[in-house]
Design a protein around this motif. Structure first.
Motif, short mmCIF file in Angstrom:
data_model
loop_
_atom_site.label_atom_id
_atom_site.label_comp_id
_atom_site.label_asym_id
_atom_site.label_seq_id
_atom_site.Cartn_x
_atom_site.Cartn_y
_atom_site.Cartn_z
N LEU A 781 39.44 41.86 45.17
CA LEU A 781 39.90 41.08 43.83
C LEU A 781 40.01 39.53 44.02
N SER A 782 40.17 39.30 45.19
CA SER A 782 40.45 37.78 45.38
C SER A 782 39.26 37.07 45.07
N LYS A 783 38.10 37.45 44.88
CA LYS A 783 36.86 36.87 44.32
C LYS A 783 37.15 36.59 42.81
N ALA A 784 37.57 37.70 41.97
CA ALA A 784 37.82 37.19 40.77
C ALA A 784 38.76 36.18 40.56
N ALA A 785 39.78 36.53 41.65
CA ALA A 785 41.22 35.42 41.31
C ALA A 785 40.78 34.18 41.58
N THR A 786 39.65 33.88 42.45
CA THR A 786 39.22 32.67 42.84
C THR A 786 38.49 32.16 41.56
N LEU A 787 37.80 33.09 40.85
CA LEU A 787 36.95 32.52 39.72
C LEU A 787 37.79 32.18 38.66
N ALA A 788 38.91 32.85 38.44
CA ALA A 788 40.07 32.62 37.56
C ALA A 788 40.74 31.16 37.56
#
Length: 976
Positions: A781-788
């Motif tokens: 999920l950190s990849k999505a958090a990075t995109l956010a």
């Protein structure tokens, strides 16, 4: 003229050859000069004897001193064993090198043997000559191909000791004319070149040790490796030189045959010795012995034959006597080299030396050669590095049993004889059907039989078992009454007679079976069932995430292999001791188990070494690239080292590693060392390192690429899928069957070994695994958090040039929407292609950091190793339960928050909050009018610019849509 005297002092000898079969020698020296013979005393059991004896000879003619020879012959005294003395070597000195009195010097000379040469030469120290100037030595040097002064006939008799060496003062008979020296001899060699027929030794050869470890430039290893170059049988491992000895049989010229006499042969190399099996008068052994050349401490092999006679004394007691019938010796440098595909070396007859007096000669048939572990006789030979012929230390290949799913469809029963017996009949019995195959037992649901229901209950339920070839004899079907616990009747089905099917299109044949009750009820009704063996499934017998085989059970459904997996198990380094030997020192007897598909391989056990070298290579056919190879290292605790040893009853795990084939490049060799980390109740511990070589070969790229487009499991898993709980239960049963079958092999593959390789404990609770899975989820999920965060930085204008470029990109996408998908695909291509440079060059096996071995406490690890049910104290179990409750409480809160978001979305439409839903309806109506009037491109462009507006145009409070959504009512207020 007065006779002069020649004074000789024999000082000592160094590094003599062991000749008594026990790694030592009892040496004495016989000195000959001008027809006179003297003998030193015998130094018992010493390879470095010290004599320090002075010997005196008479010089009859000083003018002929230049033609005289002073000869030293060294023998091993075998009088105590009843055998003749063994020749060890000799040194010859010419008379021209004798110094005068007052100029004595200490001399060191190499012993020479005519028939054989060894890797090292023993040295004899003499004190009777002086060193000559270099000019004189250079003039007197003799070429290697020149012959010495003495005659050939005397050289042929040098191996025989004198008839009576104890008569020191009695001169022998005069030499014959054949052995007399020539009138004009060539220049005699100096002492340093006393090896008459061999080249001058290289520098450092005098100090060559017997027990030396072969280096990378060992000529034996190099020659064998060059011979194998181009062969793929053992190209991933090093060639290990082994000395092979094949002892076939012996013969003896005997007049009388005594059946009570048995014979055996003994092989001795330095301190290493082994005996063959004991045979009767036939004297046929036919055994092969393989000695690890790296562990030998001598260059001489002795093969002796012994007889053992049993006699009955006058007082009626049995008396056993043994005697040596003779010995034959071999020098290892002269042993021929042989590697496959050369034909086997033919055994030859050898006459034994040192036979007892007045006894017939004994011959032995044997073959001696130097080979590698690639020799076809290696697996069946006695091996010095693995304890000989101990079954538990031998290399073996195992196969998992062929597993089937057995489907039992329970349809209905008829004519059930209920309540016939001493027990009264139950008014509304609850019936169920139980099926049992070996230890596996499954039940159907209960069905109540009453006045309003049919008296012939119907189930139509499937019970699935795991069956292994060879099958269990019977499948037992039992009908029971749950209301009173009584058995109505049972039937037995022979498993061997059950039909097999490969897909769901084949009809499942059903049959009626009579139910048998107790003795008073031979007929208790009948049952209608359908039973078959499913060949279209793959029976999972290992954890799903590390599966190594996905082929269906039916062989006709299996596709051809797409590649070949080759694994070279080279060795291990720095292994830690796991047990004690002799009660004082630690030791490790390690072996390796590799598992891929149904094939298990087990290397030989290397005894008592912390840096073992196996150098064994194995191959597997590959049917799917997305599979995993598992390799484990264990300490062998199942064989007996000796009484009183502190040895475990089970094999001890030293570590494990896995290699996923899809991460390997094809036709490339991966060779390296990997850490062996084992998890103990006290924490993670590094037990050493293992060195392996792996190669995945594939001849067809089309088949390899096509494999990525096919389903992971066979077709039946998708047509008639098994439930998750049922699948886990069947996997657990399959693991038990495989473990039990391999434990019954010879030698057995221990239960603890199979369970460790199959990861049979993955279904049990572990705080460590829970943390590992949680951080894996967080990492994903950190990849999505990075995109956010990146989008937030665009909106907040953290980097104005990037925000401007995004505005331009948004404008280009809105005006040219047909470029959206090409742009995304091109961007993905460029990013992934650029990351190819940073790919992993070596396969990653086990990751301690990902496994969270350092983030858990001792009590959490102890909980992971605790069995089921728990064997800990109630207080300790209560503490763990409270900790688990706290963790589950946090998970419960998280699940409630996720569920609340879905309920708020649902509340927009179900009018649970009439005002919120009314607002949503009005907004939807206005949005439809706006979207009808305003073009979609303009709306998208305006929304994009508004979303990325400058921070000075933003407020500090949450936006209106977020406020509205958070006010929608969830169902959490309705929970008690």
């Amino acid at each position: 003229m007065t006779n002069r005297k020649l004074m000789v002092e024999v000082c000592n000898a160094k590094n003599l050859m062991p000749k008594d079969g026990q790694g030592t020698a009892s040496a004495y020296v016989i000195v000959d000069f001008d027809g006179q013979r003297r003998r030193t005393k015998t130094i018992s059991r010493d390879l470095n004897p010290q004599w320090d004896e002075k010997i005196e000879f008479l010089v009859h003619d000083i003018a002929s001193m230049a033609t005289e020879i002073l000869e030293f012959n060294v023998y091993n005294d075998n009088k105590k064993t009843g055998k003749r003395s063994t020749f060890l070597g000799k040194v010859k000195i010419t008379g021209t090198s004798f110094p005068k009195s007052g100029s004595e010097a200490l001399m060191k000379s190499l012993l020479r043997r005519q028939k054989r040469r060894s890797l090292r030469r023993p040295k004899l120290r003499l004190a009777e000559t002086e060193e000559k100037p270099p000019e004189e030595k250079k003039e007197e040097e003799i070429k290697p191909e020149e012959k010495p002064v003495e005659g050939d006939e005397k050289e042929k008799k040098e191996d025989k000791p004198p008839e009576d060496p104890k008569k020191e003062d009695t001169p022998p008979a005069a030499p014959s004319a054949e052995t007399a020296p020539p009138a004009t001899p060539p220049p005699p060699p100096p002492v340093e070149n006393a090896i008459a027929q061999s080249p001058k030794p290289k520098q450092g050869e005098e100090s060559l040790q017997l027990a030396r470890k072969p280096s990378n430039l060992d000529p034996d290893v190099v020659s064998l490796s060059n011979h194998h170059r181009g062969s793929n049988a053992f190209d991933l491992v090093d060639r290990m030189p082994f000395l092979y000895v094949r002892v076939v049989k012996a013969k003896r010229a005997e007049k009388d045959s005594d059946d009570s006499t048995v014979y055996y042969a003994k092989l001795a190399i330095g301190t290493h010795s082994i005996t063959t099996k004991v045979q009767g008068p036939s004297k046929v052994w036919d055994q092969v012995f393989a000695f690890d050349k790296e562990g030998l401490n001598s260059t001489s092999l002795e093969v002796s034959v012994f007889d053992r006679k049993k006699k009955v004394t006058e007082d009626g007691k049995d008396e056993v006597s043994e005697s040596c019938l003779g010995t034959v010796s071999f020098e290892l440098p002269e042993v021929p080299k042989r590697v496959p595909p050369d034909s086997p070396l033919a055994p030859q007859w050898y006459t034994l030396d040192g036979s007892p007096e007045n006894s017939p000669m004994t011959d032995i048939m044997l073959a001696v050669w130097l080979g590698t572990q690639a020799d076809e006789t290696f697996q069946e030979a006695w091996q010095s590095d693995s304890g000989g012929l101990i079954p538990e230390t031998r290399a073996k290949v195992y196969l998992s049993p062929k597993l089937w799913y057995l489907r039992l469809t329970v349809i209905q029963t008829q004519d059930l004889q209920l309540g016939s017996g001493p027990e009264p009949r139950v008014k509304n019995p609850e019936l169920f059907v139980k099926g049992q195959l070996g230890p596996q037992l499954f039940k159907t649901n209960r069905t109540t039989v009453g006045s309003t229901t049919s008296s012939n209950p119907t189930w139509n339920e499937d019970l699935v078992f795991v069956a292994a070839e060879p099958f269990e004899p019977f499948l037992v079907i039992t009908v029971e009454d749950a209301s009173n616990g009584q058995t109505v009747g049972h039937a037995k089905v022979q498993v061997a007679s059950i039909d097999k099917r490969t897909d769901d299109r084949s009809t499942l044949g059903s049959r009626w079976f009579n139910l048998v009750g107790d003795e008073s009820r031979p007929y208790a009704g009948r049952i209608h069932v359908g039973v078959c063996l499913e060949g279209g499934y793959h029976v999972l017998d290992e954890a799903a995430h590390v599966t190594s085989d996905v082929r269906p059970t039916a062989k006709q459904l299996s596709k051809p292999p797409i590649g070949l997996l080759e694994v070279g198990i080279r060795g291990a380094t720095n292994l830690l001791p796991v047990k004690t030997k002799d009660g004082t020192r630690g030791t490790t007897d390690s072996y390796v188990v590799a598992k891929y598909g149904p094939k298990w391989v087990r290397t030989r056990t290397i005894l008592d070494r912390f840096n073992p070298r196996w150098n064994e290579q194995y191959t597997w056919d590959v049917y799917d690239p997305c599979t995993v190879l598992t390799i484990g290292v264990f300490d062998n605790g199942r064989y007996k080292i000796g009484e009183g040893d502190n040895k475990p009853s089970k094999d001890v795990r030293l570590g494990k590693l896995r290699v996923r084939l899809s991460t390997l490049d094809t036709n490339r060799v991966y060779m390296g060392s990997y850490s062996l980390i084992v998890l103990l109740p006290s924490g993670a511990k590094k037990m050493g390192e293992i060195e392996i070589a792996v190669r995945f070969s594939c001849s067809s790229w089309i088949s390899l690429i096509q494999a990525y487009s096919t389903p992971m499991l066979p077709r039946m898993h998708y047509l008639r899928p098994l439930g998750p709980i049922q699948q886990d239960m069947l996997r657990h049963n399959a693991m038990k069957i495989v473990t039990a079958r391999l434990a019954r092999s010879e030698p057995a593959l221990g239960q603890e070994v199979v369970q460790f390789m199959l990861d049979s404990d993955t279904h049990t609770w572990s705080m460590r695994r829970s943390k590992s899975n949680w951080f894996r989820l967080v990492n994903g999920l950190s990849k999505a958090a990075t995109l956010a965060r990146w989008l937030d930085s665009i909106c907040t204008w953290a980097h104005p040039p990037t925000t401007v470029l995004v505005h331009v990109l948004l404008l280009a996408i809105v005006l040219c929407p047909h470029l959206i998908l090409p742009t995304i695909c091109l961007y993905a291509f460029m990013i992934v292609a650029l990351r190819y440079r940073y790919r992993m060059q070596v396969p990653v096996t086990m990751d301690p950091r990902l496994s969270q071995v350092d983030s858990v406490g001792p009590d959490e690890l102890d909980e992971e190793f605790d069995g089921f049910p728990s064997s800990r104290s109630p207080d300790q179990v209560r503490i763990r339960y409270d900790r688990l409750r706290a963790l589950a409480g946090r998970a419960q809160t998280l699940l409630g928050d996720v569920a609340a978001q879905g309920e708020r979305l649902e509340a927009l439409c179900n009018w649970r909050d009439p005002r919120a839903t009314g607002i949503f309806v009005v907004v939807c109506l206005l949005a439809s009018l706006v979207f009808y009037i305003v073009p979609f491109k303009a709306f998208l462009l305006g929304w994009g610019f508004f979303y990325m507006r400058h921070p000075r145009f933003r407020g500090d409070m949450p936006s209106l849509p977020i406020n509205f959504f958070r006010r929608l009512p969830p169902l959490s207020d309705q929970i008690l």
